[in-house]
Design a protein around this motif. Structure first.
Motif, PDB file in Angstrom:
ATOM      1  N   PRO A  22       0.816  -1.218   0.000  1.00 27.32           N
ATOM      2  CA  PRO A  22       0.000   0.000   0.000  1.00 27.32           C
ATOM      3  C   PRO A  22       0.851   1.270   0.000  1.00 27.32           C
ATOM      4  O   PRO A  22       2.089   1.208   0.103  1.00 27.32           O
ATOM      5  CB  PRO A  22      -0.749  -0.120   1.322  1.00 27.32           C
ATOM      6  N   PRO A  23       0.199   2.420  -0.082  1.00 25.02           N
ATOM      7  CA  PRO A  23       0.922   3.680   0.139  1.00 25.02           C
ATOM      8  C   PRO A  23       1.615   3.652   1.500  1.00 25.02           C
ATOM      9  O   PRO A  23       1.176   2.947   2.416  1.00 25.02           O
ATOM     10  CB  PRO A  23      -0.193   4.733   0.096  1.00 25.02           C
ATOM     11  N   GLU A  48      -5.919   7.895  -1.664  1.00 27.69           N
ATOM     12  CA  GLU A  48      -4.843   7.145  -2.310  1.00 27.69           C
ATOM     13  C   GLU A  48      -4.875   5.678  -1.885  1.00 27.69           C
ATOM     14  O   GLU A  48      -4.707   4.777  -2.720  1.00 27.69           O
ATOM     15  CB  GLU A  48      -3.495   7.774  -1.950  1.00 27.69           C
ATOM     16  N   TYR A  49      -5.119   5.440  -0.608  1.00 31.16           N
ATOM     17  CA  TYR A  49      -5.175   4.064  -0.105  1.00 31.16           C
ATOM     18  C   TYR A  49      -6.369   3.322  -0.711  1.00 31.16           C
ATOM     19  O   TYR A  49      -6.277   2.149  -1.084  1.00 31.16           O
ATOM     20  CB  TYR A  49      -5.270   4.084   1.427  1.00 31.16           C
ATOM     21  N   TYR A  58      -5.583   2.338  -4.230  1.00 30.17           N
ATOM     22  CA  TYR A  58      -4.673   1.194  -4.275  1.00 30.17           C
ATOM     23  C   TYR A  58      -5.464  -0.093  -4.014  1.00 30.17           C
ATOM     24  O   TYR A  58      -5.279  -1.104  -4.712  1.00 30.17           O
ATOM     25  CB  TYR A  58      -3.542   1.326  -3.248  1.00 30.17           C
ATOM     26  N   TRP A  59      -6.340  -0.062  -3.033  1.00 26.17           N
ATOM     27  CA  TRP A  59      -7.177  -1.243  -2.742  1.00 26.17           C
ATOM     28  C   TRP A  59      -7.965  -1.629  -3.994  1.00 26.17           C
ATOM     29  O   TRP A  59      -8.012  -2.806  -4.377  1.00 26.17           O
ATOM     30  CB  TRP A  59      -8.116  -0.926  -1.570  1.00 26.17           C
ATOM     31  N   SER A 114      -7.225  -1.148  -7.019  1.00 22.28           N
ATOM     32  CA  SER A 114      -6.340  -1.625  -8.084  1.00 22.28           C
ATOM     33  C   SER A 114      -5.998  -3.103  -7.973  1.00 22.28           C
ATOM     34  O   SER A 114      -5.569  -3.727  -8.948  1.00 22.28           O
ATOM     35  CB  SER A 114      -5.036  -0.815  -8.088  1.00 22.28           C
ATOM     36  N   THR A 115      -6.211  -3.694  -6.794  1.00 23.89           N
ATOM     37  CA  THR A 115      -5.866  -5.111  -6.622  1.00 23.89           C
ATOM     38  C   THR A 115      -6.841  -6.036  -7.341  1.00 23.89           C
ATOM     39  O   THR A 115      -6.627  -7.253  -7.390  1.00 23.89           O
ATOM     40  CB  THR A 115      -5.811  -5.492  -5.128  1.00 23.89           C
TER      41      THR A 115
END
Length: 564
Positions: A373-374, A440-441, A444-445, A447-448
């Motif tokens: 993660p970030p 941002e977090y 990212y989540w 994007s998985t």
């Protein structure tokens, strides 16, 4: 400042004496073994302290099992309440875990429940006859709230003559009573609430019943110690940086940190009240995951959003729970594994617990991928600034009411005196940084999704709760693994995994620290001192996913337990 004739020491001793004297003489132990004589005071030891067979049977039944019997008439509310009052008395003498014991009032409440049951042939509510313990932030009629501050003794949160002393009740207390719960004690906290250990100038230090060399955690530490000794089947704590999850993990319990606004906080005492950037949340700790579900569902049935303006109108969502259970049972979930934040390395037993959890999930057929993660350091730095918005003025002011000293564990964060509070412009800057970090977090989540093979992003993160299984006194020096969840306002549940084995969890001779802080915390680990301590992991879901996270935590915990 206290006068010469009523020093903080005298006031504290008088309060401690009143707490200890609230333990009925018939339940007092003739002697307390030293830590060297008896490190572990759970199970067989506490069984030898005068509990009857029926009391052991009752107190070693989880909350769900208890209400099954109190709602069908097999056990009376009175006999259940007496059993837990007895065991809570023993727990306090062994660990210093109580701030208030109001057993006589609880037994009278239980008798009224039994009378209702006899007359109506039905329970008063889904928690009929269930003893529930409370962290000493809850206001209960007839009972004082000190929150560990000597200056709050004989007042309403430090103020005299308000007319609310021992009269006012917190919203959740009213709801628990309406559901049929029996309230019987309030548990110890570190004064200020801002520590991963539980210590104050009234009761001293609350120890970990499984290994009294170690802390029970904080700030809901009394709850952890009490429930760890089965002096309560379920209790409520609060969490602004890990304060539910830390005691749950350190005492081999399940504990959930809901997202803010899921459960009612209205009318509770608190530190830094009015700091709304990262809200403290209330949640339960218990010996089983299903017990957490029981009390959360019951509370939501009371529609707390009608009485707490910060609670979301979200009833318990059976469909989300069922979907999570189906996916869990059919091996169709994906978990992100986060073993190390690159700041502080988890001790060997924590690393082993993570490996056990990962292998268990893979054995169940689920997919586990690395979580990248970030930077967690950014998120940790943000919440650290939020905790200091007022420069420590509130905490130092409450301690100053009686002129009492700040505990070393709290002083490490807040210093010996307040500093200049942040102005509105600086607070706004921190709030913007928090929002941007959360966004941002979140992305990212999202994007998985490309890595899972399920058509959706990962379902939860598996990560340490702390770098240690439990800290040694004055050595809880890093809150990063727990506090990052508060920055993000995610839902997180503790899952017990194993116990430390000094022959297995040996010091890593090849360890290379990230820096001085990492080196310092690694040096605190000694397998001989830590032997037998509980080790847990935390399962983290997205915001307001309490149903899903609890379902996953329960299934994972059950499978780990079966594999032991």
């Amino acid at each position: 400042m206290a006068s010469n004739t009523s020093t903080w020491q005298n006031l504290g001793k008088a309060k401690l004496d009143s707490i200890n004297n609230s333990i009925p003489s018939k339940w007092r132990l003739s002697s307390i073994p030293s830590i060297e004589e008896q490190r572990d005071v759970t199970s067989s030891f506490i069984h030898s302290c005068g509990l009857s067979k029926q009391e052991i049977d009752i107190t070693e039944t989880d909350a769900v099992g208890i209400v099954e019997k109190t709602t069908n008439g097999k056990w009376t509310a009175e006999e259940v309440t007496v059993a837990f009052c007895h065991r809570a008395s023993l727990a306090h003498q062994l660990t210093n875990c109580l701030h208030e014991a109001f057993f006589d009032a609880a037994i009278e409440d239980a008798k009224r429940l039994d009378k209702y049951y006899a007359e109506n042939k039905a329970p008063i509510g889904p928690l009929h006859g269930l003893p529930v313990s409370l962290k000493d932030q809850f206001h209960v009629k007839g009972v004082e709230t000190t929150m560990g501050y000597i200056g709050w003794i004989g007042t309403f949160m430090g103020k005299k003559g308000t007319g609310q002393e021992k009269v006012f009740e917190s919203e959740m207390v009213k709801e628990l009573r309406a559901l049929g719960a029996v309230l019987y004690c309030k548990t110890s906290v570190p004064h200020t609430l801002m520590a991963g250990e539980t210590v104050n100038n009234i009761i001293g230090y609350t120890t970990n019943p499984k290994n009294r060399n170690l802390t029970c955690g904080g700030s809901s530490g009394g709850e952890g110690a009490l429930i760890g000794l089965k002096g309560s089947p379920v209790g409520f704590g609060t969490d602004i940086g890990g304060s539910i999850r830390i005691p749950a993990a350190f005492n081999g319990l399940y504990g959930i940190r809901p997202s803010s606004g899921r459960l009612p906080y209205e009318g509770m005492a608190n530190s830094m009240d009015g700091q709304n950037s990262v809200l403290s949340v209330v949640g339960p700790l218990a010996t089983s995951a299903r017990s957490l579900r029981l009390v959360i569902k019951a509370l939501l049935s009371q529609q707390p959003w009608l009485h707490d303006p910060l609670v979301h109108e979200i009833p318990w969502r059976e469909d989300q729970e069922k979907e999570a259970l189906d996916l869990m049972k059919n091996s169709k979930l994906t978990f992100g594994i986060y073993k190390n934040d690159g700041i502080v390395t988890p001790h060997p037993p924590v690393q082993r617990a993570l490996d056990i959890a990962v292998k268990t999930l893979e054995k169940m057929g689920h997919k586990v991928i690395e979580w990248k993660p970030p930077s967690h350091k950014r998120g940790i730095d943000i919440i650290a600034k939020i905790w200091m918005f007022d420069g420590g003025v509130d905490l130092h002011s409450s301690l100053g009411l009686a002129g009492e000293p700040m505990a070393e564990q709290v002083q490490a964060l807040y210093g010996s005196a307040p500093i200049e509070p942040l102005n509105a412009t600086k607070i706004a800057e921190v709030n913007i940084a928090k929002r941007e970090y959360q966004k941002e977090y979140m992305e990212y989540w999202n994007s998985t999704k490309d890595q899972t093979g399920t058509g959706r992003p990962i379902d939860a993160i598996l990560m340490p709760l702390a770098p240690f299984a439990a800290a040694r006194p004055t050595k809880y020096k890093y809150l990063g693994y727990s506090a990052i969840v508060n920055t993000l306002d995610y839902t997180s549940c503790i899952v017990p995994v194993t116990n430390i084995d000094k022959n297995v969890d040996v010091v890593d001779k090849n360890f290379k620290p990230f820096g001085e802080q990492d080196k310092d915390i690694a040096a605190d680990y000694d397998p001989e001192i830590y032997e037998g301590a509980h080790v847990a992991v935390q399962l983290v879901g997205r915001r307001l996913q309490e149903e899903k996270v609890l379902a996953m935590a329960e299934q994972l915990g059950n499978e780990i337990a079966r594999s032991r």
